[in-house]
Design a protein around this motif. Sequence first.
Motif, short mmCIF file in Angstrom:
data_model
loop_
_atom_site.label_atom_id
_atom_site.label_comp_id
_atom_site.label_asym_id
_atom_site.label_seq_id
_atom_site.Cartn_x
_atom_site.Cartn_y
_atom_site.Cartn_z
N THR A 1 0.85 -1.19 0.00
CA THR A 1 0.00 0.00 0.00
C THR A 1 0.89 1.24 0.00
N PRO A 2 0.72 2.16 -0.95
CA PRO A 2 -0.22 2.07 -2.07
C PRO A 2 0.25 1.07 -3.13
N THR A 3 -0.69 0.59 -3.95
CA THR A 3 -0.33 -0.32 -5.03
C THR A 3 0.56 0.41 -6.03
N LEU A 4 1.36 -0.37 -6.76
CA LEU A 4 2.45 0.20 -7.56
C LEU A 4 2.11 0.34 -9.04
N THR A 5 2.21 1.56 -9.53
CA THR A 5 2.17 1.78 -10.98
C THR A 5 3.43 1.17 -11.58
N THR A 6 3.28 0.53 -12.73
CA THR A 6 4.43 -0.16 -13.31
C THR A 6 4.32 -0.23 -14.82
N ILE A 7 5.40 -0.64 -15.46
CA ILE A 7 5.42 -0.86 -16.90
C ILE A 7 5.43 -2.37 -17.16
N ASP A 8 4.40 -2.83 -17.85
CA ASP A 8 4.29 -4.25 -18.21
C ASP A 8 5.02 -4.47 -19.53
N LEU A 9 6.00 -5.37 -19.54
CA LEU A 9 6.79 -5.64 -20.74
C LEU A 9 6.08 -6.56 -21.72
N ASN A 10 4.87 -6.98 -21.39
CA ASN A 10 4.04 -7.75 -22.33
C ASN A 10 4.70 -9.07 -22.72
N LEU A 11 5.24 -9.79 -21.75
CA LEU A 11 5.94 -11.04 -22.04
C LEU A 11 5.02 -12.11 -22.61
N GLU B 1 11.61 -8.67 -34.17
CA GLU B 1 10.29 -8.09 -33.96
C GLU B 1 10.19 -7.60 -32.52
N THR B 2 9.70 -6.40 -32.32
CA THR B 2 9.61 -5.80 -30.99
C THR B 2 8.15 -5.67 -30.57
N CYS B 3 7.84 -6.16 -29.37
CA CYS B 3 6.48 -6.06 -28.83
C CYS B 3 6.37 -4.82 -27.95
N PRO B 4 5.31 -4.05 -28.07
CA PRO B 4 5.18 -2.82 -27.27
C PRO B 4 4.95 -3.11 -25.80
N SER B 5 5.52 -2.26 -24.95
CA SER B 5 5.25 -2.30 -23.51
C SER B 5 3.99 -1.51 -23.22
N ARG B 6 3.47 -1.60 -21.99
CA ARG B 6 2.27 -0.83 -21.66
C ARG B 6 2.32 -0.36 -20.21
N LEU B 7 1.76 0.80 -19.98
CA LEU B 7 1.68 1.38 -18.65
C LEU B 7 0.48 0.81 -17.90
N VAL B 8 0.71 0.38 -16.65
CA VAL B 8 -0.38 -0.09 -15.78
C VAL B 8 -0.45 0.85 -14.59
N MET B 9 -1.47 1.71 -14.57
CA MET B 9 -1.55 2.75 -13.54
C MET B 9 -2.21 2.21 -12.27
N ARG B 10 -1.58 2.55 -11.13
CA ARG B 10 -2.14 2.20 -9.83
C ARG B 10 -1.96 3.41 -8.91
N GLU B 11 -1.98 3.18 -7.60
CA GLU B 11 -2.06 4.28 -6.64
C GLU B 11 -0.77 5.06 -6.46
N SER B 12 0.38 4.49 -6.79
CA SER B 12 1.66 5.14 -6.47
C SER B 12 1.97 6.35 -7.34
N THR B 13 1.12 6.63 -8.33
CA THR B 13 1.35 7.82 -9.17
C THR B 13 0.08 8.64 -9.33
N GLU B 14 -0.78 8.62 -8.34
CA GLU B 14 -1.98 9.45 -8.42
C GLU B 14 -1.57 10.93 -8.55
N LEU B 15 -2.44 11.72 -9.15
CA LEU B 15 -2.15 13.13 -9.36
C LEU B 15 -1.81 13.82 -8.05
N GLN B 16 -0.84 14.72 -8.13
CA GLN B 16 -0.47 15.49 -6.94
C GLN B 16 -1.65 16.29 -6.43
N ARG B 17 -1.84 16.28 -5.15
CA ARG B 17 -2.91 17.05 -4.56
C ARG B 17 -2.51 18.53 -4.43
N VAL B 18 -3.49 19.38 -4.61
CA VAL B 18 -3.24 20.81 -4.47
C VAL B 18 -3.11 21.13 -2.99
#
Length: 342
Positions: free
Chosen positions: A289-299, A323-340
């Motif tokens: 906690t918080p859960t982790l935003t990460t990059i999935d390498l699409n294995l 041949e190259t496979c695209p990676s993808r962003l997996v959004m979770r709680e660790s990168t939520e927008l900064q609070r004002v």
Amino acid sequence: MEQPKPRPVTIRDVAALAGVSAGTASKALNNQGQLRQETRDRVLAAAKGLKFRPNETARSLGSERTFTVGLLTTDSIGRFSIPVLLGAEDALAAGTILVFLCDTREDPIRERHYVETLLSRRVDGFIVTGRRSDPRTPLAVDVPVPVVYALTPSSDPADCSVVADDEQAGRLAGEHLIATGRSAIAHITGPASFDAVGNRERGLRTALSSSGLSLVGPGVLYGEWSEAWGRRAAQILLRSGAQFDGVYCGSDQIARGAAEVLAASGRAVPDDVALVGTDNWDILVEGRTPTLTTIDLNLHEVGRRAAQRLLAAIDGEPTQGLETCPSRLVMRESTELQRVRD
């Protein structure tokens, strides 16, 4: 001085001279398959010119398929080879093809033994994978069936390789951190000797440069792929006195270790520091906690595409190149927008 014996001519030599795949060459020599007469004649002429004498394994290719494939890996813990295997099985299942998984433990002798054993069982082809994306030498055994390299590419550009896009992974991480309001971004990653490390760093720097930014802190922090290194690196970053509001980590393990130290130092994630990992390893990204935003390498997709390329090669289609496979962003709680803040 006794002269070394010349290397026996193989089906791959015939195929190379004729400009076709090993599968097509074998079909032509065994009068099998629906080949153009021009292709069949070219293969026969190449075999005659090279004085080729087929062995039983090569003779079986194209005349009697076993619907089995060998998957060779150097990944003892299965963290990377299992997703590749699952993706490959998804593509191979439609043809009711079974996969033999063999762990070579990065031992050339063991690898050779597995290849020769699987060839004796007349597998239709091989998928070769591992736990890192550095190019590897091609299989030492002269293989008369198609071979596709997955995640770990062959150093021979004439071979067929399917890999993850590590540079895109770094770029996606940087772009996401910037999009969530971060402008002072540090980088903690694995050993500098790994190709993946350099490629991810390059992608991150590209994203930062596009927004007029550069990395902050005491430079890129290179180390082990471990939580322990993530903790030590975060301590180094904090002691450097650098102001940072975002960190991209080269693995989820590193990110998890860094998160522990940031929390202990009073730096809240994501309010004070946004954190992005790499790999999308479920037990790490969801188990904190918080859960982790990460990059999935699409294995999984790497394995699926590798199997598709292998099936095409088995059917006699010319298959080579990278041949190259695209990676993808997996959004979770660790990168939520900064609070004002008030």
